[in-house]
Design a protein around this motif. Structure first.
Motif, short mmCIF file in Angstrom:
data_model
loop_
_atom_site.label_atom_id
_atom_site.label_comp_id
_atom_site.label_asym_id
_atom_site.label_seq_id
_atom_site.Cartn_x
_atom_site.Cartn_y
_atom_site.Cartn_z
N ASP A 1 2.69 7.14 -10.21
CA ASP A 1 2.85 5.70 -10.45
C ASP A 1 4.30 5.22 -10.29
O ASP A 1 4.61 4.06 -10.53
N GLN A 2 5.19 6.14 -9.89
CA GLN A 2 6.63 5.86 -10.04
C GLN A 2 7.17 4.78 -9.11
O GLN A 2 8.13 4.09 -9.44
N MET A 3 6.55 4.60 -7.94
CA MET A 3 7.06 3.56 -7.05
C MET A 3 6.70 2.18 -7.58
O MET A 3 7.47 1.22 -7.45
N TRP B 1 9.34 8.26 -0.80
CA TRP B 1 8.92 9.16 -1.89
C TRP B 1 9.84 10.38 -1.94
O TRP B 1 10.03 11.06 -0.93
N GLY B 2 10.35 10.66 -3.12
CA GLY B 2 11.26 11.80 -3.29
C GLY B 2 10.65 13.12 -2.86
O GLY B 2 11.35 14.01 -2.37
N HIS B 3 9.33 13.27 -3.05
CA HIS B 3 8.75 14.57 -2.70
C HIS B 3 8.52 14.71 -1.20
O HIS B 3 8.12 15.76 -0.72
N LYS B 4 8.82 13.64 -0.46
CA LYS B 4 8.60 13.71 1.00
C LYS B 4 9.89 13.66 1.82
O LYS B 4 9.96 14.23 2.89
N CYS B 5 10.90 12.91 1.32
CA CYS B 5 12.12 12.74 2.13
C CYS B 5 13.32 13.29 1.37
O CYS B 5 13.37 13.20 0.14
N VAL B 6 14.31 13.78 2.10
CA VAL B 6 15.55 14.24 1.46
C VAL B 6 16.58 13.11 1.58
O VAL B 6 16.77 12.55 2.64
N VAL B 7 17.20 12.80 0.45
CA VAL B 7 18.26 11.79 0.44
C VAL B 7 19.59 12.52 0.49
O VAL B 7 19.82 13.47 -0.27
N LYS B 8 20.47 12.10 1.38
CA LYS B 8 21.76 12.76 1.55
C LYS B 8 22.70 12.48 0.37
O LYS B 8 22.69 11.38 -0.19
N LYS C 1 0.84 -1.21 0.00
CA LYS C 1 0.00 0.00 0.00
C LYS C 1 0.87 1.26 0.00
O LYS C 1 0.46 2.30 -0.50
N THR C 2 2.08 1.14 0.54
CA THR C 2 2.98 2.31 0.56
C THR C 2 3.44 2.71 -0.85
O THR C 2 3.97 3.79 -1.04
N SER C 3 3.29 1.80 -1.82
CA SER C 3 3.70 2.12 -3.19
C SER C 3 2.57 2.75 -4.02
O SER C 3 2.79 3.14 -5.17
N LEU C 4 1.38 2.79 -3.47
CA LEU C 4 0.26 3.35 -4.24
C LEU C 4 0.52 4.82 -4.55
O LEU C 4 1.12 5.53 -3.73
N PRO C 5 0.07 5.31 -5.72
CA PRO C 5 0.24 6.74 -6.02
C PRO C 5 -0.34 7.59 -4.89
O PRO C 5 -1.52 7.40 -4.54
#
Ligand code: UDP
Ligand code: UDP
Length: 462
Positions: A380-382, A402-409, A179-183
């Motif tokens: 749909d990207q995940m 999700w890229g729009h939610k977390c910052v990757v170092k 469910k975490t992969s749903l748009p």
């Protein structure tokens, strides 16, 4: 070819009706070019005003390249954003077009020769069904994402989200999707996206067929399951027409990074780009810069600061920061403009692709045999990223979320890029898929057969 051998496309007039966003427009125009090769007559329905300059410019280059195509322009009725419960401009445009479709019934019915079929965007199903019923023509959808995403779309109206049985959605004959992969927009109540999924998803059975930019090499099992009635009983034929081929008219004006790539050794450059509508935060932009610089590889990075290109006015130095830009210039190329992605992916110097996994990008990487570091941002990207990892054509670091939610170092990103560029396994698997893709698009291959089959149906009014 003698006249009697000509495919039936000669008699077939098809209207193509894309919706908003380059991720939807690009595959429609590639489909148009393929149908022209199969001798169809085409009308392209264009909605005005377009959301992005990229869309207007591409349509204009396309129509200059193919003057034989009729353009049916229509002006959409403006929409009150409150009605649509969204601030995403592409999303609002979906709804505005849906509500304006009645305006084209009359001009479409006046076309000569009369239309044999309508191919519309997935976001237009309920409105387009009214249109095709009035015109008494078959209605097809070009689904612009993956076959696995289409399975979710078809099955979703039957899912009980409150089902306590866990964190997965089980799709019959396909498997489970977390469910975490749903748009994310699907989880927003009253969103247009959710409405399309729940209401229009139920109406797929009323369509005459679904065209999908998918291929057996990536999704053969899913396509078979969809067409066997095991996912949802009674679906219309789901026709894999992929990979749709990029075309000459897509080449943008402006400076090209190809000259720079020419000077570099094979597979020495990582290409980082996140599609047409993903704007990164300034904090993430800085970390991407640090990550690329620390990867040990040359890079070509396309920076995007705003969702809609018309608002993206600040120069690259300002967005990335002058100090970081100075460091980056020594190691790679940073651009903030539309580039010819397929040409870049096809260049021998490019050995890896850091991608948001918009479906067109995934298919283009597969066509060119470039392994992907999947970094889904939205939509749909995940689900596409999961497929990339499962098929072994790329890697997906699930904990990035999700890229729009977390910052990757930057350091983390740099390490993963190194892993991507050095993986013989990914490279070998990507090369295999590239070979299969080449067979699919070869003369007489699966794409040609699919188009001939479709045109045969259209010429009979099916
Ligand atoms: N694209 C391109 N140049 C760019 C950015 C994107 O040619 O600078 C193309 C890319 O090749 C793909 C499409 O735009 O065909 C983007 O679609 P995708 O499904 O990958 O992502 P979206 O933009 O819908 O998120
Ligand atoms: N979306 C978004 N940003 C993206 C991609 C998608 O905000 O980069 C949202 C948008 O609201 C859209 C929905 O996700 O309506 C679903 O996107 P879709 O599956 O249509 O992906 P697309 O092919 O349009 O990129």
């Amino acid at each position: 070819m003698s006249t009697s051998d000509q495919p039936s496309g000669d008699l077939t007039h098809v209207a193509l009706f894309p919706s908003a966003g380059m991720g939807h427009l690009v595959p429609f125009l590639r489909l148009a070019a393929a149908l022209l090769r199969h001798h169809c007559k085409l009308t392209l329905i264009t909605s005005h005003p377009a959301v992005s300059s990229a869309e207007s410019q591409l349509i204009s280059r396309f129509l200059s390249a193919f003057p034989q195509i009729t353009e049916l322009k229509f002006h959409i009725v403006p929409l009150d954003p409150l009605v649509a419960n969204s601030d995403d401009p592409f999303f609002l445009q979906f709804e505005a077009i849906r509500r304006s479709v009645h305006l084209i019934t009359s001009p479409l019915s006046a076309l000569c020769p009369p239309l044999s079929a309508l191919v519309c965007d997935v976001s237009l199903i309920s409105s387009a069904l009214v249109l095709s019923a009035t015109l008494k023509i078959p209605n097809y959808v070009l689904f612009t994402s993956s076959a696995i995403m289409f399975s979710l779309f078809a099955y979703y109206p039957f899912v009980k989200m409150s089902d306590p049985s866990g964190d997965l959605i089980h799709i019959p004959a396909i498997g489970s999707i977390p469910k975490t992969s749903l748009p994310p927009p699907l989880l927003v109540d009253n969103s247009i996206f959710k409405k399309i999924f729940t209401q229009d998803g139920r109406r797929i059975k009323e369509l005459n067929g679904v065209l999908i930019n998918a291929m057996d090499a990536m999704e053969g099992d899913t396509l078979n399951a969809l067409n066997s009635g095991k996912v949802v009983d009674g679906l219309p034929p789901v026709v894999p027409i992929g990979p749709l081929l990029p075309c000459e008219f897509e080449n943008p004006e402006g400076k090209s990074p190809i000259k720079w790539l020419e000077k570099l050794p094979p597979r020495s450059v990582v290409f980082a780009s996140f599609g047409s509508r993903t704007a990164a935060s300034r904090e993430q932009i800085k970390e991407i810069g640090i990550g690329l610089a620390s990867s040990g590889y040359k890079f070509l990075w396309i920076v995007k600061d705003k969702v809609v290109d018309k608002e993206d006015r600040e120069g690259v130095e300002g967005v990335v920061g002058e100090e970081l830009m100075e460091k980056l210039k020594e190691k790679g190329m940073v651009l903030k403009e539309w580039v010819n992605q397929e040409e870049i992916l096809g260049h021998r110097a490019v050995g890896g692709f850091v991608s948001h996994c918009g479906w067109n990008s995934v298919i283009e990487a597969a066509l060119k045999g470039v392994p992907v570091l999947a970094w889904p941002q939205n939509g749909d990207q995940m689900i596409n990223a999961g497929l990339v990892a499962e098929k072994g054509v790329g890697m997906w670091v699930e904990k990035w979320g999700w890229g729009h939610k977390c910052v990757v170092k930057g350091e983390e990103l740099g390490g993963r890029i190194k892993e991507l560029m050095e993986s013989d396994g990914l490279r070998a698997r990507a090369a295999e898929v590239k070979e299969e893709a080449a067979k699919a698009v070869a003369v007489g291959g699966s794409c040609d057969r699919a188009f001939e089959w479709l045109i045969g149906r259209w010429s009979k009014g099916i």
